[in-house]
Design a protein around this motif. Sequence first.
Motif, short mmCIF file in Angstrom:
data_model
loop_
_atom_site.label_atom_id
_atom_site.label_comp_id
_atom_site.label_asym_id
_atom_site.label_seq_id
_atom_site.Cartn_x
_atom_site.Cartn_y
_atom_site.Cartn_z
N ARG A 114 1.17 -1.27 -0.45
CA ARG A 114 -0.38 -0.27 0.02
C ARG A 114 0.82 1.46 -0.14
O ARG A 114 0.81 2.20 -0.96
CB ARG A 114 -0.79 -0.10 0.73
CG ARG A 114 -2.16 -1.06 1.31
CD ARG A 114 -3.37 -0.81 2.17
NE ARG A 114 -4.49 -0.74 1.60
CZ ARG A 114 -5.40 -0.61 1.84
NH1 ARG A 114 -5.21 0.49 3.41
NH2 ARG A 114 -6.14 -0.07 1.73
N THR A 116 4.04 1.71 -0.84
CA THR A 116 4.64 1.44 -2.54
C THR A 116 4.02 2.23 -3.67
O THR A 116 3.98 2.80 -4.31
CB THR A 116 5.09 0.70 -2.93
OG1 THR A 116 5.79 -0.41 -2.21
CG2 THR A 116 5.60 -0.01 -3.91
N GLU A 117 2.61 1.95 -3.44
CA GLU A 117 1.17 2.13 -4.19
C GLU A 117 0.87 3.46 -4.51
O GLU A 117 0.60 4.48 -5.24
CB GLU A 117 0.24 1.30 -3.91
CG GLU A 117 -0.79 1.67 -5.18
CD GLU A 117 -2.54 1.27 -4.65
OE1 GLU A 117 -3.58 1.32 -4.97
OE2 GLU A 117 -2.32 0.12 -4.33
N ARG A 118 1.08 3.87 -3.32
CA ARG A 118 0.95 5.35 -2.47
C ARG A 118 1.84 5.82 -3.24
O ARG A 118 1.73 7.43 -3.97
CB ARG A 118 0.71 5.63 -1.08
CG ARG A 118 0.60 7.17 -0.74
CD ARG A 118 0.63 7.87 0.07
NE ARG A 118 1.25 7.41 1.64
CZ ARG A 118 2.71 8.55 1.57
NH1 ARG A 118 2.22 9.66 0.35
NH2 ARG A 118 3.90 8.33 1.83
N LYS A 119 2.50 6.23 -2.97
CA LYS A 119 3.88 6.54 -4.12
C LYS A 119 3.36 6.83 -4.68
O LYS A 119 4.38 8.12 -5.62
CB LYS A 119 5.66 6.34 -3.06
CG LYS A 119 5.25 5.92 -1.48
CD LYS A 119 7.36 5.84 -1.04
CE LYS A 119 7.36 6.06 1.14
NZ LYS A 119 8.45 4.96 1.16
N SER A 120 4.08 5.17 -5.40
CA SER A 120 4.08 5.33 -7.00
C SER A 120 2.69 6.80 -7.54
O SER A 120 3.07 7.34 -9.20
CB SER A 120 3.50 3.58 -7.74
OG SER A 120 2.15 3.70 -7.33
N LYS A 121 1.53 6.67 -7.45
CA LYS A 121 0.65 7.50 -7.58
C LYS A 121 0.83 8.99 -7.17
O LYS A 121 0.05 9.79 -7.89
CB LYS A 121 -1.19 7.01 -7.05
CG LYS A 121 -1.86 6.09 -7.40
CD LYS A 121 -2.31 5.85 -7.08
CE LYS A 121 -2.94 4.09 -7.88
NZ LYS A 121 -4.41 4.12 -7.78
N GLY A 122 1.52 9.33 -6.07
CA GLY A 122 1.86 10.31 -5.64
C GLY A 122 0.52 11.05 -5.24
O GLY A 122 -0.48 10.74 -5.01
N ASN A 123 0.70 12.43 -4.86
CA ASN A 123 -0.79 12.80 -4.09
C ASN A 123 -1.37 14.01 -5.44
O ASN A 123 -0.45 14.45 -6.06
CB ASN A 123 -0.31 14.34 -3.20
CG ASN A 123 0.98 13.55 -1.88
OD1 ASN A 123 0.49 12.76 -1.80
ND2 ASN A 123 1.03 14.06 -1.27
N HIS A 124 -1.90 13.24 -5.31
CA HIS A 124 -3.15 13.29 -6.78
C HIS A 124 -4.18 14.03 -6.68
O HIS A 124 -5.05 13.57 -5.31
CB HIS A 124 -3.06 12.26 -7.60
CG HIS A 124 -3.80 12.39 -8.99
ND1 HIS A 124 -4.01 12.79 -9.27
CD2 HIS A 124 -4.98 12.03 -8.96
CE1 HIS A 124 -5.16 13.37 -11.25
NE2 HIS A 124 -5.63 12.54 -10.40
#
Length: 152
Positions: A114, A116-124
Motif C-alpha cells: 500500500r 509503494t502504491e501510494r508513493k507511485s501515484k503521488g499526491n493527486h
Amino acid sequence: MPEDPKPATDDGTKDQTFTQVDVDRIVAERLKREREATKTKYADYEDLKQKAEGAKTADDRIDELQKSIEKANHEALKRRVQAAHGVSDEDADLFLTGSDEESLTAQAKRLADRETERKSKGNHVPREGETPSKTSDDPLREFAQGLFGADD
C-alpha cells in the motif's frame, strides 16, 4: 459350690469387670496419648504450610517469566518482519498485530504494498490548476447571478 467372680471365657482368660471410674480413667489416658501423638505428628505443619506457599509463589514466578519470554520472542519476530518489509516503527506498532510469523508477514507485505502504491501515484488532486468554467446551464444559477449582479 461357690461361683468364681470372674468367669473364664472360651479362650481361657477371665473376663474383667470395670467400674465407671476405671472406664473414665482408661479413656482419659487413651485420649491423652492420642493428643500427644497428634501434636508430634503435626508439629511441622506450619513449616510445611510456609513451604507450600513459597512453592506456590515460585510456580507463579515461573509462569510470569515464561509469559515474559513469549512476549519478548513475539516482539523480536515482529521487529524482524518489520525490518524485512521496510515498515516504520509507528506503522508496525499500529498495524502488525498478528500472533504468528505468517500473519505478521502477510500484514507487513500488505502494508508495504500500500505504501509503494501510494508513493507511485503521488499526491493527486483531480483538476488541480484548472480554472473552473463560468458558463452554466442551470437557469436558477443564471437568475441568481443576474439578480445579484455577478460578473461573468
